[in-house]
Write an enzyme that holds these catalytic residues in place. Structure first.
Site, short mmCIF file in Angstrom:
data_model
loop_
_atom_site.label_atom_id
_atom_site.label_comp_id
_atom_site.label_asym_id
_atom_site.label_seq_id
_atom_site.Cartn_x
_atom_site.Cartn_y
_atom_site.Cartn_z
N HIS A 307 21.61 10.68 -33.18
CA HIS A 307 21.10 11.14 -31.82
C HIS A 307 22.31 12.08 -31.24
CE1 HIS A 307 19.36 10.53 -27.78
NE2 HIS A 307 18.28 10.26 -28.28
N ASP A 364 13.30 6.00 -33.31
CA ASP A 364 11.96 6.42 -34.11
C ASP A 364 12.00 5.47 -35.45
OD1 ASP A 364 12.12 9.63 -33.00
OD2 ASP A 364 10.78 8.53 -32.85
C1 SDX Z 1 14.34 11.60 -30.64
O1 SDX Z 1 17.26 13.78 -27.20
C2 SDX Z 1 16.48 12.67 -26.86
O2 SDX Z 1 16.54 11.85 -26.12
C3 SDX Z 1 15.40 12.38 -27.97
C4 SDX Z 1 14.69 11.20 -28.14
C5 SDX Z 1 13.87 10.90 -26.91
O3 SDX Z 1 13.47 9.74 -26.42
O4 SDX Z 1 13.37 11.88 -26.41
O5 SDX Z 1 15.53 10.09 -28.31
C6 SDX Z 1 13.75 10.91 -29.18
O6 SDX Z 1 14.15 12.78 -30.86
C7 SDX Z 1 15.19 10.88 -31.21
C8 SDX Z 1 15.89 11.73 -32.65
C9 SDX Z 1 14.89 11.53 -33.57
N1 SDX Z 1 15.30 12.59 -34.72
C10 SDX Z 1 15.48 11.86 -35.92
O7 SDX Z 1 15.65 10.61 -36.38
C11 SDX Z 1 15.89 13.05 -37.03
C12 SDX Z 1 17.01 12.74 -37.83
N2 SDX Z 1 18.02 12.91 -37.13
C13 SDX Z 1 19.04 14.06 -37.10
O8 SDX Z 1 17.91 15.38 -37.12
C14 SDX Z 1 19.96 14.33 -35.88
O9 SDX Z 1 20.68 13.09 -35.90
C15 SDX Z 1 19.47 14.71 -34.48
C16 SDX Z 1 18.57 15.73 -34.46
C17 SDX Z 1 18.65 13.65 -33.96
C18 SDX Z 1 20.69 14.88 -33.58
O10 SDX Z 1 21.35 15.87 -34.21
P1 SDX Z 1 22.60 16.67 -33.75
O11 SDX Z 1 23.21 16.00 -32.36
O12 SDX Z 1 22.64 18.06 -33.52
O13 SDX Z 1 23.77 16.25 -34.70
P2 SDX Z 1 24.05 17.18 -35.96
O14 SDX Z 1 22.63 17.73 -36.73
O15 SDX Z 1 24.90 18.25 -35.51
O16 SDX Z 1 24.81 16.24 -37.07
C19 SDX Z 1 25.85 16.05 -36.89
C20 SDX Z 1 26.50 15.37 -38.45
C21 SDX Z 1 26.09 16.41 -39.52
O17 SDX Z 1 27.15 16.10 -40.57
P3 SDX Z 1 28.16 17.24 -40.83
O18 SDX Z 1 27.73 18.56 -40.57
O19 SDX Z 1 29.15 16.68 -39.62
O20 SDX Z 1 28.66 16.85 -42.04
O21 SDX Z 1 25.70 14.16 -38.52
C22 SDX Z 1 24.86 14.37 -39.78
C23 SDX Z 1 24.55 15.98 -40.07
O22 SDX Z 1 24.44 16.37 -41.25
N3 SDX Z 1 23.60 13.81 -39.49
C24 SDX Z 1 22.74 13.04 -40.29
C25 SDX Z 1 21.80 12.83 -39.56
N4 SDX Z 1 21.93 13.26 -38.38
C26 SDX Z 1 22.97 13.93 -38.48
N5 SDX Z 1 23.10 12.83 -41.55
C27 SDX Z 1 22.07 12.15 -42.06
N6 SDX Z 1 21.07 11.76 -41.57
C28 SDX Z 1 20.80 11.98 -40.18
N7 SDX Z 1 19.74 11.39 -39.70
#
Ligand code: SDX
Length: 429
Positions: A307, A364
Site C-alpha cells: 500500500h 483487497d
Molecule cells: C487499494 O490508496 C488507497 O488508499 C487505495 C485503497 C483504497 O481504499 O482506496 O487502499 C485500495 O487500492 C489497495 C491497493 C490494492 N492494490 C494491490 O493490492 C496491488 C498490489 N500492490 C502493489 O501494486 C503496490 O503495493 C501498490 C500499488 C498498492 C502500492 O505501490 P507503491 O506504493 O507505488 O509501491 P511500489 O510499487 O513502489 O513498491 C515498492 C516495492 C517494490 O520493490 P523494489 O522496487 O523496492 O524492489 O515493493 C514491491 C515493489 O516491487 N511491491 C511488491 C508489492 N507491492 C509492492 N512486491 C510484491 N507484491 C506486491 N504486492
C-alpha cells in the site's frame, strides 16, 4: 519546530509557511514556490504531495490507523452500518435516529431506475465489463436529473442531499441490473422492506418463484464490507473525483470518473486479481510457497499486498479476514482459497523481502473471499468496491463544491521532449 521552512536554491533561500493538521501532520506550503523562485517541485505519483485540506478521513499508515471524522474504523465496524457511516462521511457527524431514518427513507425512495435507462443496459455486449457499464450508467443518470447535474455549482449544491442519497441508492440498483442483464435474467425491482445490503442481494438473486432469503448473515457481512470501503482519503479514485469536481463538473460526472480510476488492477481491480491469483495457485497445486518466491524475484506481484500509505497492517484487512472466515463458517463452506490466503499472509509476514518493504495485506486481500462466499461473481468485485466508496467520493466532491476558494486542479510538468526545430517537408523526410 518553527512554523516556516526554507528551501535553498543555488545561493538563494526561499521561506515558506508550514501547515499543521489536527493530527500533527506537517506540510510545507509551496503554493508560492514558482512565483518566488521560478522552480516547481517534482513528485511523480504524488507520494509526498498534499492536494487538499480535508476533514473526512485520517490515516496513519505507519500505525495502521484509519478514522472517519475522528471515529476509528474498528468502532464503526463494530457498532455502525454502511448507511450510518455514509451519513457520517458526508455530513461530518453520526446521525440522530430521526436523521438516519430520514436518510434511509431517501435512499429507499430512490432505489428504482428510470425505465428509459433499462434500454441502456441492452446496448452493451453481454461480455462488457461491469465497471464500463457502471461508469457509463452513472454519468447517464445525470441526464435524467438535469436540476442536479447543471454544472451550476450553486444549483447543484442546492440539490446535494437528494443527489447524494440518490447516487448511494442507485449505484446498488445499477450494479444488480448489470448482473441480471449479463445473465439474461429479468430485473428484480427493489423491496423497500429490506435494508440496504439485503435489498441489493434481493435485486441480484431473487427469482419470482424464490425470493432471496438472508439465512446465512450474508447481508450483514456485505454491509460491513461496504462500510469498510466507505472512504480512504486521497486514493487514486477519490483524487480523480476531486480533480473532475475542481473544474465545476456535477456529482454524476465526478463519480463516473472515480469508477474509471478505481477499475485498474493497482487500485480497486486488485480484489478481482487476488481471487484469480489464489485460484491459479490452487490449480497449480502450490500451497503458495512457490508464488511467494516468484513475487520475491519480481516475477509476480502478491495482489492484495502492499500500500502506498499503510506501512503496517491495513486495519480493514484485519476485519475482513475475520468476517470472511465467519461468513464461510455460517455458510458451511470450506474454501481452499482461504487456506491459501492465510498461508500466503503468514509466509509473507515472516519473509524479509516483504518485511523490509513493509508489505502487509490491504483491504483487497480478503475481500474477494468474502464476496465469493456471498455469491457475487468475480467480475463484479470492483463494482462492489465502487458501491462502498460512493459515500467517500460524494463527501470529497462536497468539500470541493462548498469551498469558495477551491481552484481547478492543474499540475505543472517538466518537459523532456524535443527543443524547437523547423518543419521538414515530406520530400525531405
Ligand atoms: C487499494 O490508496 C488507497 O488508499 C487505495 C485503497 C483504497 O481504499 O482506496 O487502499 C485500495 O487500492 C489497495 C491497493 C490494492 N492494490 C494491490 O493490492 C496491488 C498490489 N500492490 C502493489 O501494486 C503496490 O503495493 C501498490 C500499488 C498498492 C502500492 O505501490 P507503491 O506504493 O507505488 O509501491 P511500489 O510499487 O513502489 O513498491 C515498492 C516495492 C517494490 O520493490 P523494489 O522496487 O523496492 O524492489 O515493493 C514491491 C515493489 O516491487 N511491491 C511488491 C508489492 N507491492 C509492492 N512486491 C510484491 N507484491 C506486491 N504486492
Amino acid at each position: 519546530m518553527e512554523n516556516t521552512g526554507t528551501i535553498r536554491l543555488g545561493d538563494e533561500n526561499f521561506e515558506f509557511p508550514i501547515i499543521e493538521g489536527t493530527e500533527g501532520e506537517k506540510a510545507l506550503d509551496t503554493r508560492t514556490l514558482r512565483s518566488k523562485s521560478g522552480c516547481i517541485t517534482f513528485d511523480e505519483g504524488y507520494g509526498n504531495t498534499g492536494s487538499c485540506l480535508s476533514k473526512i478521513t485520517f490515516i496513519d499508515g505507519e500505525k495502521g490507523i484509519l478514522r472517519h471524522r475522528g471515529y476509528p474504523i474498528e468502532q464503526l465496524a463494530e457498532n455502525s452500518t454502511f448507511l450510518e457511516a455514509s451519513f457520517l462521511a458526508i455530513y461530518g457527524e453520526l446521525p440522530s435516529e430521526a436523521e438516519l431514518t430520514k436518510f434511509r427513507t431517501e435512499v429507499q425512495t430512490h432505489a428504482s431506475i428510470h425505465t428509459g435507462m433499462h434500454h441502456h443496459f441492452e446496448g452493451f455486449p453481454s461480455d462488457a465489463h461491469p465497471m464500463a457499464i457502471l461508469s457509463a450508467m452513472l454519468n447517464s443518470l445525470g441526464a435524467y436529473y438535469p436540476e442536479m447535474s447543471s454544472n451550476d455549482r450553486e444549483q447543484d449544491l442546492a440539490h446535494f442531499d437528494e443527489t447524494a442519497a440518490l447516487l448511494i441508492s442507485k449505484v446498488r440498483t445499477i450494479a444488480a441490473m448489470t448482473y441480471r442483464q449479463k445473465q439474461g435474467l429479468p430485473y428484480v425491482f427493489p423491496d423497500h422492506n429490506r435494508r440496504y445490503a439485503e435489498n441489493f442481494l434481493h435485486m441480484m438473486f431473487s427469482e419470482p418463484y424464490n425470493l432471496y432469503s438472508d439465512t446465512s448473515g450474508a447481508a450483514a457481512a456485505l454491509d460491513l464490507f461496504l462500510l469498510l470501503h466507505a472512504d480512504h482519503e486521497q486514493n487514486c479514485s477519490t483524487s480523480t473525483v476531486r480533480m473532475v469536481a475542481s473544474g465545476g463538473a456535477n456529482l454524476f460526472a465526478s463519480v463516473s470518473a472515480g469508477v474509471c480510476a478505481l477499475w485498474g488492477p493497482s487500485h480497486g481491480g486488485a480484489n478481482m486479481a487476488v481471487i484469480k491469483m489464489l485460484e491459479d495457485i490452487h490449480a497449480s497445486g502450490d500451497d503458495g510457497s512457490r508464488f511467494i518466491q516468484d513475487a520475491k524475484e519480481g516475477k509476480a506481484k502478491l495482489m492484495g499486498f502492499g500500500h502506498r500509505v499503510y506501512k503496517n497492517y491495513d486495519p480493514r484487512a484485519k476485519i475482513l479476514g475475520i468476517s470472511s472466515e465467519a461468513v464461510l463458517e455460517g455458510l458451511g463452506i470450506d474454501d481452499p482459497l482461504l487456506d491459501i490466503a492465510k498461508h500466503l499472509e503468514k509466509a509473507a509476514l515472516e519473509d524479509e523481502y516483504f518485511v523490509q518493504r513493509k508489505l502487509y495485506p490491504n483491504v483487497d486481500f480478503y475481500s474477494g473471499i468474502l464476496l465469493k462466499a456471498i455469491g457475487i461473481p468475480v467480475e463484479m468485485f470492483t463494482v462492489m468496491f465502487a458501491i462502498g466508496r460512493m459515500p467517500g467520493w460524494i463527501a470529497n466532491w462536497k468539500e470541493i463544491a462548498e469551498n469558495p476558494k477551491s481552484r481547478i486542479h492543474r499540475p505543472r510538468q517538466i518537459y523532456t521532449g524535443s527543443t524547437i526545430r523547423d518543419y521538414v517537408q515530406m520530400d525531405e523526410r
